[in-house]
Design a protein around this motif. Sequence first.
Motif, PDB file in Angstrom:
ATOM      1  N   LEU A  76       5.801 -22.481   6.577  1.00  0.00           N
ATOM      2  CA  LEU A  76       4.698 -21.949   7.374  1.00  0.00           C
ATOM      3  C   LEU A  76       3.395 -22.641   7.041  1.00  0.00           C
ATOM      4  CD1 LEU A  76       6.900 -19.780   7.830  1.00  0.00           C
ATOM      5  CD2 LEU A  76       5.075 -18.065   7.853  1.00  0.00           C
ATOM      6  N   LEU A  77       3.220 -23.021   5.772  1.00  0.00           N
ATOM      7  CA  LEU A  77       1.978 -23.683   5.380  1.00  0.00           C
ATOM      8  C   LEU A  77       1.860 -25.068   5.996  1.00  0.00           C
ATOM      9  CD1 LEU A  77       1.853 -22.705   1.599  1.00  0.00           C
ATOM     10  CD2 LEU A  77       0.458 -21.752   3.438  1.00  0.00           C
ATOM     11  N   LYS A  78       2.993 -25.723   6.233  1.00  0.00           N
ATOM     12  CA  LYS A  78       2.974 -27.061   6.832  1.00  0.00           C
ATOM     13  C   LYS A  78       2.863 -27.024   8.340  1.00  0.00           C
ATOM     14  CE  LYS A  78       5.654 -29.249   3.129  1.00  0.00           C
ATOM     15  NZ  LYS A  78       6.923 -29.928   2.788  1.00  0.00           N
ATOM     16  N   GLY A  79       3.075 -25.862   8.957  1.00  0.00           N
ATOM     17  CA  GLY A  79       2.970 -25.760  10.395  1.00  0.00           C
ATOM     18  C   GLY A  79       4.251 -26.178  11.090  1.00  0.00           C
ATOM     19  N   PHE A  80       4.244 -26.077  12.415  1.00  0.00           N
ATOM     20  CA  PHE A  80       5.431 -26.344  13.224  1.00  0.00           C
ATOM     21  C   PHE A  80       5.235 -27.520  14.183  1.00  0.00           C
ATOM     22  CE2 PHE A  80       5.872 -22.059  11.728  1.00  0.00           C
ATOM     23  CZ  PHE A  80       7.228 -21.900  11.505  1.00  0.00           C
ATOM     24  N   PRO A 105      -3.357 -11.541  11.272  1.00  0.00           N
ATOM     25  CA  PRO A 105      -3.383 -13.003  11.147  1.00  0.00           C
ATOM     26  C   PRO A 105      -3.250 -13.710  12.485  1.00  0.00           C
ATOM     27  CG  PRO A 105      -1.247 -12.146  10.470  1.00  0.00           C
ATOM     28  CD  PRO A 105      -2.128 -10.956  10.714  1.00  0.00           C
ATOM     29  N   ALA A 106      -3.825 -14.901  12.548  1.00  0.00           N
ATOM     30  CA  ALA A 106      -3.779 -15.708  13.768  1.00  0.00           C
ATOM     31  C   ALA A 106      -2.760 -16.831  13.678  1.00  0.00           C
ATOM     32  CB  ALA A 106      -5.163 -16.302  14.053  1.00  0.00           C
ATOM     33  N   PHE A 107      -2.447 -17.305  12.462  1.00  0.00           N
ATOM     34  CA  PHE A 107      -1.610 -18.484  12.293  1.00  0.00           C
ATOM     35  C   PHE A 107      -0.501 -18.217  11.287  1.00  0.00           C
ATOM     36  CE2 PHE A 107      -5.896 -20.104  13.322  1.00  0.00           C
ATOM     37  CZ  PHE A 107      -5.607 -20.759  14.513  1.00  0.00           C
ATOM     38  N   ALA A 108       0.535 -19.054  11.365  1.00  0.00           N
ATOM     39  CA  ALA A 108       1.673 -18.917  10.452  1.00  0.00           C
ATOM     40  C   ALA A 108       1.241 -19.131   9.005  1.00  0.00           C
ATOM     41  CB  ALA A 108       2.768 -19.905  10.840  1.00  0.00           C
ATOM     42  N   PHE A 109       0.327 -20.074   8.763  1.00  0.00           N
ATOM     43  CA  PHE A 109      -0.077 -20.331   7.381  1.00  0.00           C
ATOM     44  C   PHE A 109      -0.823 -19.128   6.805  1.00  0.00           C
ATOM     45  CE2 PHE A 109      -3.665 -22.225   9.790  1.00  0.00           C
ATOM     46  CZ  PHE A 109      -4.747 -21.620   9.179  1.00  0.00           C
ATOM     47  N   GLU A 110      -1.548 -18.378   7.642  1.00  0.00           N
ATOM     48  CA  GLU A 110      -2.193 -17.157   7.156  1.00  0.00           C
ATOM     49  C   GLU A 110      -1.141 -16.129   6.752  1.00  0.00           C
ATOM     50  OE1 GLU A 110      -6.252 -17.506   9.932  1.00  0.00           O
ATOM     51  OE2 GLU A 110      -4.774 -15.924  10.304  1.00  0.00           O
ATOM     52  N   PRO A 150      -0.701 -24.882  13.382  1.00  0.00           N
ATOM     53  CA  PRO A 150      -1.130 -26.044  12.597  1.00  0.00           C
ATOM     54  C   PRO A 150      -0.834 -25.847  11.114  1.00  0.00           C
ATOM     55  CG  PRO A 150      -2.991 -24.623  13.006  1.00  0.00           C
ATOM     56  CD  PRO A 150      -1.830 -23.998  13.724  1.00  0.00           C
ATOM     57  N   PRO A 151      -0.881 -26.923  10.337  1.00  0.00           N
ATOM     58  CA  PRO A 151      -0.811 -26.760   8.876  1.00  0.00           C
ATOM     59  C   PRO A 151      -2.085 -26.109   8.369  1.00  0.00           C
ATOM     60  CG  PRO A 151      -1.283 -29.034   9.440  1.00  0.00           C
ATOM     61  CD  PRO A 151      -0.988 -28.327  10.741  1.00  0.00           C
ATOM     62  N   MET A 152      -2.025 -25.523   7.200  1.00  0.00           N
ATOM     63  CA  MET A 152      -3.214 -24.893   6.641  1.00  0.00           C
ATOM     64  C   MET A 152      -4.268 -25.955   6.360  1.00  0.00           C
ATOM     65  SD  MET A 152      -3.618 -22.163   3.510  1.00  0.00           S
ATOM     66  CE  MET A 152      -3.195 -23.293   2.182  1.00  0.00           C
ATOM     67  N   PRO A 153      -5.457 -25.827   6.928  1.00  0.00           N
ATOM     68  CA  PRO A 153      -6.489 -26.844   6.714  1.00  0.00           C
ATOM     69  C   PRO A 153      -6.939 -26.887   5.263  1.00  0.00           C
ATOM     70  CG  PRO A 153      -7.391 -24.950   7.883  1.00  0.00           C
ATOM     71  CD  PRO A 153      -5.915 -24.744   7.819  1.00  0.00           C
TER      72      PRO A 153
END
Length: 568
Positions: A117-121, A294-299, A333-336
């Motif tokens: 999830l931290l790397k994004g899809f 949360p809005a994103f997978a990395f969150e 996205p990946p975690m900025p």
Amino acid sequence: MYAAYRAAVDHRGAPTVILAQTVKGYTLGPTFESRNANHQMKKLTMPQFRELRDLLELPIPDSALAGDEVPFWHPGDDSPEVRYLRERRAALGGPVPARRVIAKPLPEPSAKPFEVLLKGFGNQEVATTMALVRLVKDLMRDGGTGARWVPIVPDEARTFGMESMFPTAGIYSPLGQTYDPVDAGQLLHYKESETGQVLIEGITEAGSVAEFTAAATSYATHGEPMIPFYIFYAMFGFQRTGDQFWALADQMGRGFVVGGTAGRTTMTGEGLQHGDGHSHLLAATNPAAVSYDPAFAFEIAVIVRDGLRRMFGERPENVFYYLTVYNEPKRQPPMPALPGIEEGIVRGMYRLRPGAPAVSGPRLQLLASGTAVHWALRAQELLAADWNVRADVWSVTSWTELRRDAMDTDTARMQGEKRVPFVAEALSGAPGPVLAVSDWMRQVPDQISQWVEQDYYSLGADGFGLSDTREDVRRVFGLAPESIAVTALDRLVRTGQLAPGPSIGPVAATACTTEGVERRHDGFCDPADAHRTPDRGHPAPTGTTDQDPLFPSEAHPVIVPPPAARPA
């Protein structure tokens, strides 16, 4: 009464019904018995107590009733009543109940499931509901804690993409698979097993919360910590079973509660009863509920890992986590690489994408949570391209946790500590007004308004839900990116950073008087119409693209650059 129950117990061959005629206030005397007024009668007078004493034949002499205080009466240490009470207390472990927890902390799971999830899809669009389910499925394979996960679903698990768990984890049934499911020909078919790990009980939220509570308290009742994961339609959690969640908190339960298909405008196809705009308000009333949007997978990855640490780590806390996730596919996205981003996610907010330095006009702050972050990012582009307005976009992962931190800080400050609320620290010195947006009622983001030094205004989905496309429903609620942009312009005008003029000031008025403009459900006109229609004296959007702003292509670059480092 004894004779009636004795007859009922001894009777065989047919049901027995006992009709009991009771007397409210029995033995309290004629001034209390069978009187509606006894709901307001708080004390017995001394004459009334004498009547009670005589009726019950209490061995209290008249000499003990000379004053205004009714005496205590003890039957004696060797009386049958006292001996019985002492025997029962000894059998229960003593006179004072004690809560003994012998469970050991759980080992930290492997980092690999979180890294996905931290790397994004990449370019794949994934709903946050699916991202969270993917994370839990991978954690269930962990060698240290995987067997302790207890997925609980009160409805069809396929709604949340959980069918991938069927072949590996199985659905628990004490009898095993006793029939051929209708999807037996599919790879991910409905598979029941005596050793199944997934609990699917049909449409019973009350039963599912009971199961969740049993698993959430097993660390204390059995000395074996379990990790329950209860996922449901967001609308049908706190609204239907809120009292059970309060009991869960009272029993110090720990686990993850997940409102899937969350938000008032993301679930528009099944009628207004599915449009959830208030669960975060209900959850905010529960002191043990740690709520995130949360809005994103990395969150999600950061939040779940923090929840495992807080609830099952070396110093476990008596809390449970509540996450709302959405069934709207978005690019993840990946975690900025932002300094302090993980702390910001856990504590409630972080600056996701600053406005472009090249934009030289007025500035403001856009705060958004959940799926509304995507609308705010699009509004950021419109403001920059069409109005020369520079907006910073913040992802607010938890309005409630920001509020709780601020209240704790205020309490500490009154006791002499020098502390600043996290929300005030994050927004300190941020230029321009603050506009908060969410797919929830405005009371949700309004929770933090008193700790924001800037001009504060919120947008939300108040009222009932609607059945239409997501885009149209958001225009009706004034949550579309164009509507956010127009509201931002209005706040800049009201705070004196933008001069009213023919292209800004009368936007809403023009929209209301123009023929063919739809009115919102609350009677107001949709400002998005005024902004999106060139022939009303307002410029059409330029330099924009339909793609997700977090994933610009080389052929269609977006105006706002990627996130920069957040200032200290």
